[in-house]
Design a protein around this motif. Sequence first.
Motif, PDB file in Angstrom:
ATOM      1  N   THR A 365       2.895   6.355   3.560  1.00  0.00           N
ATOM      2  CA  THR A 365       3.217   6.321   2.131  1.00  0.00           C
ATOM      3  C   THR A 365       2.102   5.641   1.349  1.00  0.00           C
ATOM      4  O   THR A 365       1.700   6.114   0.277  1.00  0.00           O
ATOM      5  CB  THR A 365       4.543   5.573   1.896  1.00  0.00           C
ATOM      6  N   GLY A 366       1.599   4.513   1.885  1.00  0.00           N
ATOM      7  CA  GLY A 366       0.507   3.805   1.231  1.00  0.00           C
ATOM      8  C   GLY A 366      -0.744   4.668   1.115  1.00  0.00           C
ATOM      9  O   GLY A 366      -1.435   4.654   0.082  1.00  0.00           O
ATOM     10  N   LEU A 367      -1.049   5.423   2.169  1.00  0.00           N
ATOM     11  CA  LEU A 367      -2.226   6.308   2.140  1.00  0.00           C
ATOM     12  C   LEU A 367      -2.080   7.380   1.067  1.00  0.00           C
ATOM     13  O   LEU A 367      -3.017   7.640   0.297  1.00  0.00           O
ATOM     14  CB  LEU A 367      -2.419   6.969   3.508  1.00  0.00           C
ATOM     15  N   ILE A 368      -0.906   8.008   1.010  1.00  0.00           N
ATOM     16  CA  ILE A 368      -0.689   9.071   0.020  1.00  0.00           C
ATOM     17  C   ILE A 368      -0.766   8.515  -1.398  1.00  0.00           C
ATOM     18  O   ILE A 368      -1.447   9.073  -2.272  1.00  0.00           O
ATOM     19  CB  ILE A 368       0.673   9.754   0.260  1.00  0.00           C
ATOM     20  N   MET A 369      -0.049   7.399  -1.635  1.00  0.00           N
ATOM     21  CA  MET A 369      -0.068   6.799  -2.971  1.00  0.00           C
ATOM     22  C   MET A 369      -1.470   6.318  -3.328  1.00  0.00           C
ATOM     23  O   MET A 369      -1.914   6.451  -4.478  1.00  0.00           O
ATOM     24  CB  MET A 369       0.916   5.619  -3.036  1.00  0.00           C
ATOM     25  N   GLY A 370      -2.174   5.760  -2.335  1.00  0.00           N
ATOM     26  CA  GLY A 370      -3.533   5.277  -2.571  1.00  0.00           C
ATOM     27  C   GLY A 370      -4.477   6.399  -2.962  1.00  0.00           C
ATOM     28  O   GLY A 370      -5.299   6.246  -3.875  1.00  0.00           O
ATOM     29  N   ILE A 371      -4.368   7.537  -2.254  1.00  0.00           N
ATOM     30  CA  ILE A 371      -5.236   8.683  -2.564  1.00  0.00           C
ATOM     31  C   ILE A 371      -4.965   9.206  -3.972  1.00  0.00           C
ATOM     32  O   ILE A 371      -5.893   9.436  -4.762  1.00  0.00           O
ATOM     33  CB  ILE A 371      -5.026   9.800  -1.520  1.00  0.00           C
ATOM     34  N   VAL A 372      -3.668   9.390  -4.286  1.00  0.00           N
ATOM     35  CA  VAL A 372      -3.312   9.935  -5.604  1.00  0.00           C
ATOM     36  C   VAL A 372      -3.772   8.996  -6.719  1.00  0.00           C
ATOM     37  O   VAL A 372      -4.433   9.420  -7.681  1.00  0.00           O
ATOM     38  CB  VAL A 372      -1.794  10.171  -5.699  1.00  0.00           C
ATOM     39  N   CYS A 373      -3.432   7.704  -6.607  1.00  0.00           N
ATOM     40  CA  CYS A 373      -3.798   6.742  -7.652  1.00  0.00           C
ATOM     41  C   CYS A 373      -5.312   6.555  -7.711  1.00  0.00           C
ATOM     42  O   CYS A 373      -5.894   6.439  -8.803  1.00  0.00           O
ATOM     43  CB  CYS A 373      -3.118   5.400  -7.385  1.00  0.00           C
ATOM     44  N   GLY A 374      -5.970   6.542  -6.537  1.00  0.00           N
ATOM     45  CA  GLY A 374      -7.413   6.349  -6.495  1.00  0.00           C
ATOM     46  C   GLY A 374      -8.162   7.485  -7.162  1.00  0.00           C
ATOM     47  O   GLY A 374      -9.093   7.261  -7.948  1.00  0.00           O
ATOM     48  N   VAL A 375      -7.767   8.725  -6.858  1.00  0.00           N
ATOM     49  CA  VAL A 375      -8.424   9.890  -7.456  1.00  0.00           C
ATOM     50  C   VAL A 375      -8.205   9.906  -8.968  1.00  0.00           C
ATOM     51  O   VAL A 375      -9.131  10.162  -9.752  1.00  0.00           O
ATOM     52  CB  VAL A 375      -7.887  11.195  -6.819  1.00  0.00           C
ATOM     53  N   LEU A 376      -6.964   9.616  -9.382  1.00  0.00           N
ATOM     54  CA  LEU A 376      -6.633   9.647 -10.806  1.00  0.00           C
ATOM     55  C   LEU A 376      -7.446   8.623 -11.591  1.00  0.00           C
ATOM     56  O   LEU A 376      -8.072   8.946 -12.613  1.00  0.00           O
ATOM     57  CB  LEU A 376      -5.139   9.394 -10.983  1.00  0.00           C
ATOM     58  N   VAL A 377      -7.477   7.378 -11.125  1.00  0.00           N
ATOM     59  CA  VAL A 377      -8.191   6.342 -11.864  1.00  0.00           C
ATOM     60  C   VAL A 377      -9.704   6.542 -11.758  1.00  0.00           C
ATOM     61  O   VAL A 377     -10.452   6.172 -12.662  1.00  0.00           O
ATOM     62  CB  VAL A 377      -7.778   4.942 -11.362  1.00  0.00           C
ATOM     63  N   SER A 378     -10.157   7.165 -10.663  1.00  0.00           N
ATOM     64  CA  SER A 378     -11.587   7.449 -10.502  1.00  0.00           C
ATOM     65  C   SER A 378     -12.065   8.433 -11.563  1.00  0.00           C
ATOM     66  O   SER A 378     -13.141   8.267 -12.161  1.00  0.00           O
ATOM     67  CB  SER A 378     -11.850   8.004  -9.103  1.00  0.00           C
ATOM     68  N   MET A 379     -11.257   9.446 -11.816  1.00  0.00           N
ATOM     69  CA  MET A 379     -11.612  10.436 -12.834  1.00  0.00           C
ATOM     70  C   MET A 379     -11.636   9.800 -14.215  1.00  0.00           C
ATOM     71  O   MET A 379     -12.534  10.068 -15.027  1.00  0.00           O
ATOM     72  CB  MET A 379     -10.594  11.584 -12.808  1.00  0.00           C
ATOM     73  N   ILE A 380     -10.663   8.926 -14.486  1.00  0.00           N
ATOM     74  CA  ILE A 380     -10.611   8.254 -15.791  1.00  0.00           C
ATOM     75  C   ILE A 380     -11.835   7.363 -15.966  1.00  0.00           C
ATOM     76  O   ILE A 380     -12.495   7.362 -17.020  1.00  0.00           O
ATOM     77  CB  ILE A 380      -9.320   7.432 -15.928  1.00  0.00           C
ATOM     78  N   LEU A 393     -16.244   5.875  -8.583  1.00  0.00           N
ATOM     79  CA  LEU A 393     -16.069   5.726  -7.142  1.00  0.00           C
ATOM     80  C   LEU A 393     -15.643   4.294  -6.790  1.00  0.00           C
ATOM     81  O   LEU A 393     -14.760   4.097  -5.948  1.00  0.00           O
ATOM     82  CB  LEU A 393     -17.384   6.077  -6.426  1.00  0.00           C
ATOM     83  N   ILE A 394     -16.262   3.308  -7.440  1.00  0.00           N
ATOM     84  CA  ILE A 394     -15.913   1.905  -7.186  1.00  0.00           C
ATOM     85  C   ILE A 394     -14.444   1.655  -7.514  1.00  0.00           C
ATOM     86  O   ILE A 394     -13.700   1.076  -6.707  1.00  0.00           O
ATOM     87  CB  ILE A 394     -16.800   0.965  -8.021  1.00  0.00           C
ATOM     88  N   ILE A 395     -14.007   2.103  -8.682  1.00  0.00           N
ATOM     89  CA  ILE A 395     -12.627   1.880  -9.106  1.00  0.00           C
ATOM     90  C   ILE A 395     -11.656   2.636  -8.211  1.00  0.00           C
ATOM     91  O   ILE A 395     -10.634   2.091  -7.765  1.00  0.00           O
ATOM     92  CB  ILE A 395     -12.424   2.308 -10.574  1.00  0.00           C
ATOM     93  N   GLY A 396     -11.991   3.900  -7.906  1.00  0.00           N
ATOM     94  CA  GLY A 396     -11.093   4.730  -7.097  1.00  0.00           C
ATOM     95  C   GLY A 396     -10.914   4.201  -5.689  1.00  0.00           C
ATOM     96  O   GLY A 396      -9.783   4.085  -5.197  1.00  0.00           O
ATOM     97  N   PHE A 400      -7.547   2.588  -4.078  1.00  0.00           N
ATOM     98  CA  PHE A 400      -7.031   3.192  -2.849  1.00  0.00           C
ATOM     99  C   PHE A 400      -6.790   2.120  -1.787  1.00  0.00           C
ATOM    100  O   PHE A 400      -5.703   2.023  -1.208  1.00  0.00           O
ATOM    101  CB  PHE A 400      -8.012   4.241  -2.335  1.00  0.00           C
ATOM    102  N   ALA A 401      -7.805   1.307  -1.532  1.00  0.00           N
ATOM    103  CA  ALA A 401      -7.677   0.260  -0.508  1.00  0.00           C
ATOM    104  C   ALA A 401      -6.622  -0.763  -0.893  1.00  0.00           C
ATOM    105  O   ALA A 401      -5.858  -1.242  -0.039  1.00  0.00           O
ATOM    106  CB  ALA A 401      -9.036  -0.417  -0.303  1.00  0.00           C
ATOM    107  N   THR A 402      -6.547  -1.093  -2.170  1.00  0.00           N
ATOM    108  CA  THR A 402      -5.561  -2.082  -2.639  1.00  0.00           C
ATOM    109  C   THR A 402      -4.143  -1.585  -2.424  1.00  0.00           C
ATOM    110  O   THR A 402      -3.282  -2.335  -1.939  1.00  0.00           O
ATOM    111  CB  THR A 402      -5.786  -2.373  -4.140  1.00  0.00           C
ATOM    112  N   VAL A 403      -3.872  -0.343  -2.776  1.00  0.00           N
ATOM    113  CA  VAL A 403      -2.529   0.211  -2.625  1.00  0.00           C
ATOM    114  C   VAL A 403      -2.128   0.264  -1.150  1.00  0.00           C
ATOM    115  O   VAL A 403      -1.007  -0.106  -0.782  1.00  0.00           O
ATOM    116  CB  VAL A 403      -2.440   1.611  -3.266  1.00  0.00           C
TER     117      VAL A 403
END
Length: 455
Positions: A365-380, A393-396, A400-403
């Motif tokens: 669950t953490g991996l999935i949520m991390g990927i989704v949130c990481g990609v989203l915030v990376s684009m922003i 990339l730094i933010i994403g 990801f790792a934090t989640v």
Amino acid sequence: MKKRLNFKNREEFTYYLFLYLKNNDAENFREEFLELHPTDQVEIFKLMSKEKRKKVYRYLKPPEFAEIFQGIELQGQKTVFSELEDEFALSMLNELPADDVTDFFGNIPDSVASYLLEKMDKKEANTIKLLLSYKENTAGSIMTTEFITLSPKETAAEVMDRLREEGLGAETIYYLYVTNEEETLIGILSLRELITSAKEVMIGDIMKEQVISVSAFADQEEVSTIIKKYDLLAVPVVTSEEKIIGIVTVDDVIDVIEEENTEDIGQFAAVKGALDLNVGAWTATKKRLPWLILLLFIGMLTAGLIGSFEGMLAEVAILAIFIPLIADMAGNTGTQSLAIVVRGLALEKFQRTEIVRLLKREAATGLIMGIVCGVLVSMIATFIPQGNMIFGLIIGVSLFATVVISTLTGTVIPLIINKLKIDPAIASGPFITTINDIVGLFIYFTIASMLLQFL
């Protein structure tokens, strides 16, 4: 014949009951008030002024008022009891179930309780002394001694006749307990099984010999778990020699569950003991402030961590914009996992195999949520002013790792605490949030330092 008033709502009913009290109309008050369900009687009684309450004490008999007293919270019971005449109060106490009297006596000064016990019915007083002798929050402290026992040699017809005479004095008659000559519990019979059996059948032939029971020293939470697990209305309390000494009913268990849930919520929010509205501001502060001071010192690590990367933040000021986001996501994610684990542990859902499955699920669950949130915030982060692909990339990657890590932290910490025989609710939301804030910011600044040269 006087027609009984039939009001459509409790507000109108209350108005007329108060009018009867004002006009000293005891007859109409008794007729209407005693028609109400005891719960409604309690709610209306709570609305009364001291003057009105004193009239109620005169209009009702001790057994009738006992129903009301039983439904009032402890603080209210203390107030009401102080308003009663001694004779009325003692008569009422003798009408209450022993476990309710025990709860009340356990929360008043010992000198007052001792005085009342001396004045009460001797048999009732001895029962209460027995219950008071058990440690708080055990089966013995919450059980009632008002139950019915049968002999295996009695017939169904004989028991039915006896229930008509003794049934009103028992806490419940849905379960009947069968004992031998030594008073050892040897079987149990439900009321349904009794009334559907032939009159001449012997109790020993229709009773169930497999009886679920608890020790008087069992923790009340264990008792509530057993009643819930086996879907019981009551469970017998026995001695080490299997002699029945009381029963714990489902209504007592509901109170236990409410008490335990309140305690867990208090620990979860780091406000244990301060949820009771009867607790004053100074007492509530003493219960909450130690947690806040502890979290304050832990939180200073966050300030120290940010301070150690002051040079980097000065050089790339845009990094500071995402500090709140990283910290909030770390705390929120950890608290979600914490809530799932603490609730599961409280319901005893996690055995060894389930714990492994839980860890695997939360990691995925953490991996999935991390990927989704990481990609989203990376684009922003890539397309905001002063942003670029490296910054995104730094933010994403940081998010990801934090989640992922926060999810695992919120899962593992309460499991470890539970393994150490400590209430997992102590791993409170504020505690997990503060720890994950530090972890999240450390990840963020570490990754930013590694990739800073490419900005």
